[in-house]
Design an enzyme around this catalytic site. Structure first.
Site, PDB file in Angstrom:
ATOM      1  N   HIS A  63     -11.729  41.225  28.500  1.00 52.59           N
ATOM      2  CA  HIS A  63     -10.749  40.435  29.242  1.00 52.59           C
ATOM      3  C   HIS A  63      -9.643  41.333  29.797  1.00 52.59           C
ATOM      4  CE1 HIS A  63     -11.851  36.592  26.742  1.00 52.59           C
ATOM      5  NE2 HIS A  63     -12.867  37.093  27.420  1.00 52.59           N
ATOM      6  N   SER A  80     -16.773  37.074  31.547  1.00 54.54           N
ATOM      7  CA  SER A  80     -15.346  36.893  31.286  1.00 54.54           C
ATOM      8  C   SER A  80     -14.516  37.990  31.932  1.00 54.54           C
ATOM      9  CB  SER A  80     -15.086  36.847  29.782  1.00 54.54           C
ATOM     10  OG  SER A  80     -15.808  35.795  29.180  1.00 54.54           O
TER      11      SER A  80
END
Length: 374
Positions: free
Chosen positions: A242, A190
Site C-alpha cells: 500500500h 492494492s
C-alpha cells in the site's frame, strides 16, 4: 432641447438639420467579443472497466485451475454442491474464500525466492492481477470502480493506464523489499489502487491553482487516504505494498496529471475574430519543478530498489541471509568493532543495559574464535 434631442431644424435649413440629427444618434461600434475557454469534455472511461473485467476473469481462471475437489477432496471444499470445481478452499487454508497458496504461487504470486533466486522478475507485475479470495477481490474492485473510472474520465486512458501499472509495480517492489517476505507470498491490486489515491493527491497539489475550494478538497482527500491506509494495519494485509503504491502514485501523478493553469487557452481553440491581449503560459514554474523532482525520484527509486532486490537485500529493518563475500566481510568488521566498543570503551559487557548487544557480540566473538582455531 426636449428629452435629450436637438431642437427641430428651422424651415430655411432643413437639410443641415437632418444631418445634425443623424450624427447625434449614430451608434458606437460594438466592443470586441470576449472569449472564454470551452469546458473540457469528459473522456469515455473504458480502460478501468476493462481492468475490472480482467481481474474477475483472472479470478475465475484461478479457481478453475485450483480445482479444490481434485486436490484436497470434496468434503473439505466450501460450497462444493453449488460450485463444484470452482469451490473454495477451507477456512483453514484460505479464510478469504479463494484458492490455495500453491495455486497462487504457480500463477504468478509475488514470491521473494522465485523473484531473486530464480530471476522471475515478471512476478512483480503478474501478482497485481491475482487475488487471494472473493472478499479480497470485491474490496479492490469497488475501489477501482469508484476511483479509477473518475480519474479516467478526467484525464483519459493514456495517462491513467501507465499510472496504474507504475503504481502496481512500485507496490510490488516495496513489498518484495520488506523483511519477512521470504516466508510469505503477496497478491492483489492494492498497490495499484493506492497509487490512484496518491495520484488524486498529486493532482490536487500539482494543479492547486485550478481548484476553488482548496482547503475543503485537501481535507476530504486526506481523510479518504487516512482511512484507506489504516486498512494496512489489519492482520494478513500487506501494508508495504500500500505504501509503495501510494508513493509511486504520487510521483507518477506529478508527471502524468499536470494540467494547464486556470485561464490558459490554446490557440487552436480560439475562433477567428477573437483576440487575447496577453498570452498566458501553459503551466506554472512550480509544476515543471515538481515534474522534474518526481521523475528523478521515480527513476532513482526504482533503480535502487531493483538493484538491492536482486542483490538479496531487504530495506532497513531486516536483512536477508544472502550477501556477497565483500559485503559479508564489511558487515562482520562493523559488528566486531561495535562489540569491541561495548566491551572495552563503555564497560557494559555482562550488564543488563544492552542484553541484546551483549548476547550478539559475545556469540559473534566466539564464532570468530572457532574459525581461527585449527
Amino acid at each position: 432641447m426636449r428629452n435629450g434631442l436637438p431642437p427641430p431644424p428651422s424651415s430655411f435649413n432643413i437639410e443641415a438639420g437632418m444631418n445634425n440629427y443623424k450624427s447625434h444618434h449614430r451608434t458606437l461600434p460594438p466592443p470586441p467579443p470576449r472569449f472564454s475557454p470551452p469546458a473540457p469534455e469528459p473522456w469515455f472511461a473504458w480502460l478501468m472497466p476493462l481492468v475490472f473485467v480482467a481481474n474477475i476473469v483472472m479470478f475465475v481462471v484461478t479457481m478453475y485451475i485450483n480445482n479444490c475437489p481434485a486436490t484436497t477432496g470434496a468434503e473439505k471444499c466450501l460450497f462444493y454442491n453449488n460450485l463444484r470445481r470452482f469451490s473454495f478452499q477451507s477456512f483453514m487454508d484460505n479464510p478469504l474464500l479463494g484458492p490455495s497458496l500453491i495455486t497462487l504461487k504457480e500463477l504468478g504470486a509475488l514470491d521473494w525466492k522465485l523473484v531473486v533466486e530464480s530471476k522471475q522478475a515478471w512476478r512483480l507485475i503478474s501478482c497485481i492481477w491475482l487475488h487471494a479470495g472473493v472478499i479480497h477481490l470485491l474490496a479492490n474492485m469497488m475501489s477501482l470502480l469508484f476511483i479509477g473510472i473518475r480519474l479516467e474520465q478526467e484525464f483519459g486512458f493514456l495517462r491513467i493506464g501507465p499510472l496504474y501499472m507504475l503504481s502496481g509495480f512500485g507496490g510490488s517492489l516495496r513489498s518484495a523489499l520488506t523483511p519477512g517476505r521470504k516466508q510469505t507470498i503477496s497478491v492483489g491490486a492494492s498497490g495499484a489502487l493506492f497509487g490512484l489515491l496518491g495520484a488524486m493527491l498529486s493532482d490536487l497539489i500539482t494543479n492547486w491553482t485550478n481548484y476553488t475550494n482548496k482547503c475543503q478538497s485537501l481535507s476530504t482527500m486526506l481523510l479518504i487516504i487516512s482511512l484507506n491506509l489504516a486498512v494496512g494495519f489489519l492482520p494478513h494485509v500487506d501494508s508495504s505494498a500500500h505504501i509503495g503504491g501510494f508513493i509511486s502514485g504520487i510521483l507518477a501523478g506529478c508527471i502524468l496529471l499536470m494540467r494547464p493553469q486556470f485561464g490558459y487557452v490554446s490557440r487552436k481553440h480560439i475562433p477567428p475574430g477573437y483576440e487575447i491581449k496577453r498570452k498566458m503560459p501553459r503551466h506554472k514554474c512550480y509544476q515543471y519543478l515538481l515534474l522534474v523532482i518526481a521523475l528523478v525520484l521515480l527513476i532513482v527509486g526504482c533503480a535502487i530498489g531493483l538493484s538491492r532486490l536482486f542483490e538479496g537485500y531487504y530495506l532497513p529493518g531486516g536483512c536477508s541471509g544472502k550477501r556477497s563475500n565483500k559485503h559479508r566481510s564489511l558487515y562482520n568488521t562493523f559488528k566486531l568493532n561495535v562489540a569491541s566498543l561495548v566491551d572495552h570503551d563503555l564497560g557494559l559487557a555482562g550488564s543488563k543495559a544492552f542484553p541484546e548487544s551483549n548476547v550478539g557480540s559475545s556469540n559473534f566473538i566466539r564464532s570468530k574464535d572457532r574459525e581461527r582455531r585449527p
